[in-house]
Design an enzyme around this catalytic site. Structure first.
Site, mmCIF file in Angstrom:
data_model
loop_
_atom_site.group_PDB
_atom_site.id
_atom_site.type_symbol
_atom_site.label_atom_id
_atom_site.label_comp_id
_atom_site.label_asym_id
_atom_site.label_seq_id
_atom_site.Cartn_x
_atom_site.Cartn_y
_atom_site.Cartn_z
ATOM 1 N N ASP A 69 -44.393 88.344 60.648
ATOM 2 C CA ASP A 69 -45.531 88.805 59.843
ATOM 3 C C ASP A 69 -46.796 88.073 60.256
ATOM 4 O OD1 ASP A 69 -46.224 90.537 57.395
ATOM 5 O OD2 ASP A 69 -47.247 88.640 57.009
HETATM 6 C C1 TTP Z 1 -55.240 90.104 64.457
HETATM 7 C C2 TTP Z 1 -54.402 91.181 65.095
HETATM 8 C C3 TTP Z 1 -53.366 91.805 64.418
HETATM 9 N N1 TTP Z 1 -52.621 92.772 65.014
HETATM 10 C C4 TTP Z 1 -51.518 93.457 64.310
HETATM 11 C C5 TTP Z 1 -50.146 92.811 64.509
HETATM 12 C C6 TTP Z 1 -49.345 93.412 63.388
HETATM 13 O O1 TTP Z 1 -48.736 94.622 63.856
HETATM 14 C C7 TTP Z 1 -50.395 93.748 62.329
HETATM 15 C C8 TTP Z 1 -50.208 92.897 61.107
HETATM 16 O O2 TTP Z 1 -49.340 93.546 60.238
HETATM 17 P P1 TTP Z 1 -47.863 93.052 59.902
HETATM 18 O O3 TTP Z 1 -47.638 93.367 58.449
HETATM 19 O O4 TTP Z 1 -47.632 91.642 60.361
HETATM 20 O O5 TTP Z 1 -46.920 93.975 60.812
HETATM 21 P P2 TTP Z 1 -46.709 95.558 60.833
HETATM 22 O O6 TTP Z 1 -46.709 96.108 59.430
HETATM 23 O O7 TTP Z 1 -47.687 96.140 61.820
HETATM 24 O O8 TTP Z 1 -45.271 95.701 61.481
HETATM 25 P P3 TTP Z 1 -43.824 95.264 60.892
HETATM 26 O O9 TTP Z 1 -44.038 94.670 59.522
HETATM 27 O O10 TTP Z 1 -43.007 96.505 60.848
HETATM 28 O O11 TTP Z 1 -43.289 94.257 61.892
HETATM 29 O O12 TTP Z 1 -51.681 93.467 62.908
HETATM 30 C C9 TTP Z 1 -52.881 93.176 66.316
HETATM 31 O O13 TTP Z 1 -52.213 94.060 66.853
HETATM 32 N N2 TTP Z 1 -53.898 92.554 67.004
HETATM 33 C C10 TTP Z 1 -54.675 91.580 66.470
HETATM 34 O O14 TTP Z 1 -55.587 91.059 67.154
#
Ligand code: TTP
EC number: 3.6.1.9
Length: 197
Positions: A69
């Site tokens: 997360d």
């Molecule tokens: C800050 C940042 C975040 N993110 C993304 C990563 C995560 O996918 C998302 C944060 O949300 P999360 O809730 O961590 O993850 P998710 O809901 O996308 O996936 P899952 O719970 O099924 O594993 O933001 C990027 O892709 N690039 C960035 O620079």
């Protein structure tokens, strides 16, 4: 075998870089967080909740489940994924011209015995100043929609980031050096041939 408990295409791409066989089981864990938790506790507990949510689908096989997360933290404000475009606008206005922290929690559960290890990493990200017009133009690309903090460092958001301190992959959602260390504790060596799972 590794089971990635995630619906995130970014995490899938990052795990692919390790060259290990894995399967994805999308986690539909409740992502609501009790208020009052410190950022590290939030990402650690949500990572564990996501890994635990796929336990019933994992069956009896020898496998390591990986849940993760990511949140963005500015001072005492915790920014998750934006609810809508206005939320993205508010987040980017807050982040522009400042340094914030990105926290990613990683939980590994080894099956069948259930050994559980939870860790996290923090990366500092400094974003350049942006005008309201630039923020609107960035939101119009659609990129911020499903990203914590409303930006993607691996996409057009790269042009907004002045500097980072710490693991880049942690910002994208899966700190690979930390994950490599954690997996070796489960007998999975990324660089060698030792594979107990
Ligand atoms: C800050 C940042 C975040 N993110 C993304 C990563 C995560 O996918 C998302 C944060 O949300 P999360 O809730 O961590 O993850 P998710 O809901 O996308 O996936 P899952 O719970 O099924 O594993 O933001 C990027 O892709 N690039 C960035 O620079």
């Amino acid at each position: 075998m590794i089971i990635l408990a995630s619906g995130s295409p970014r995490r899938r791409e990052l795990l692919t870089l390790l060259g290990l066989p894995f399967e994805v089981i999308s986690s539909d864990a409740d992502e609501s967080t009790p208020s009052g938790l410190a950022p590290a506790e939030i990402v650690r507990s949500l990572a564990l909740r996501k890994a635990e949510a796929v336990l019933p689908s994992a069956g009896e096989r020898a496998a390591v489940i990986v849940g993760s997360d990511t949140i963005v933290v500015l001072g005492n404000q915790v920014l998750g994924k934006p609810a809508d475009k206005q939320d993205s606008r508010d987040m980017l206005q807050l982040l522009q011209g400042r340094t914030h922290q990105v926290y990613t929690g990683v939980a590994c559960i080894g099956l069948p015995e259930g050994k559980t290890v939870v860790e996290h990493r923090v990366t500092s990200v400094t974003m350049r100043a942006m005008s309201m017009d630039e923020i609107s133009a960035y939101i119009a690309t659609g990129e911020p929609a499903d990203k914590a903090g409303s930006y993607a460092i691996q996409g057009l958001g790269a042009t907004l980031v002045e500097r980072i301190e710490g693991c880049y992959f942690n910002v994208v959602g899966l700190p690979l050096s930390l994950l490599g260390e954690m997996l070796s504790g489960f007998g999975i060596s990324v660089l060698g041939r030792q594979r107990s799972y």
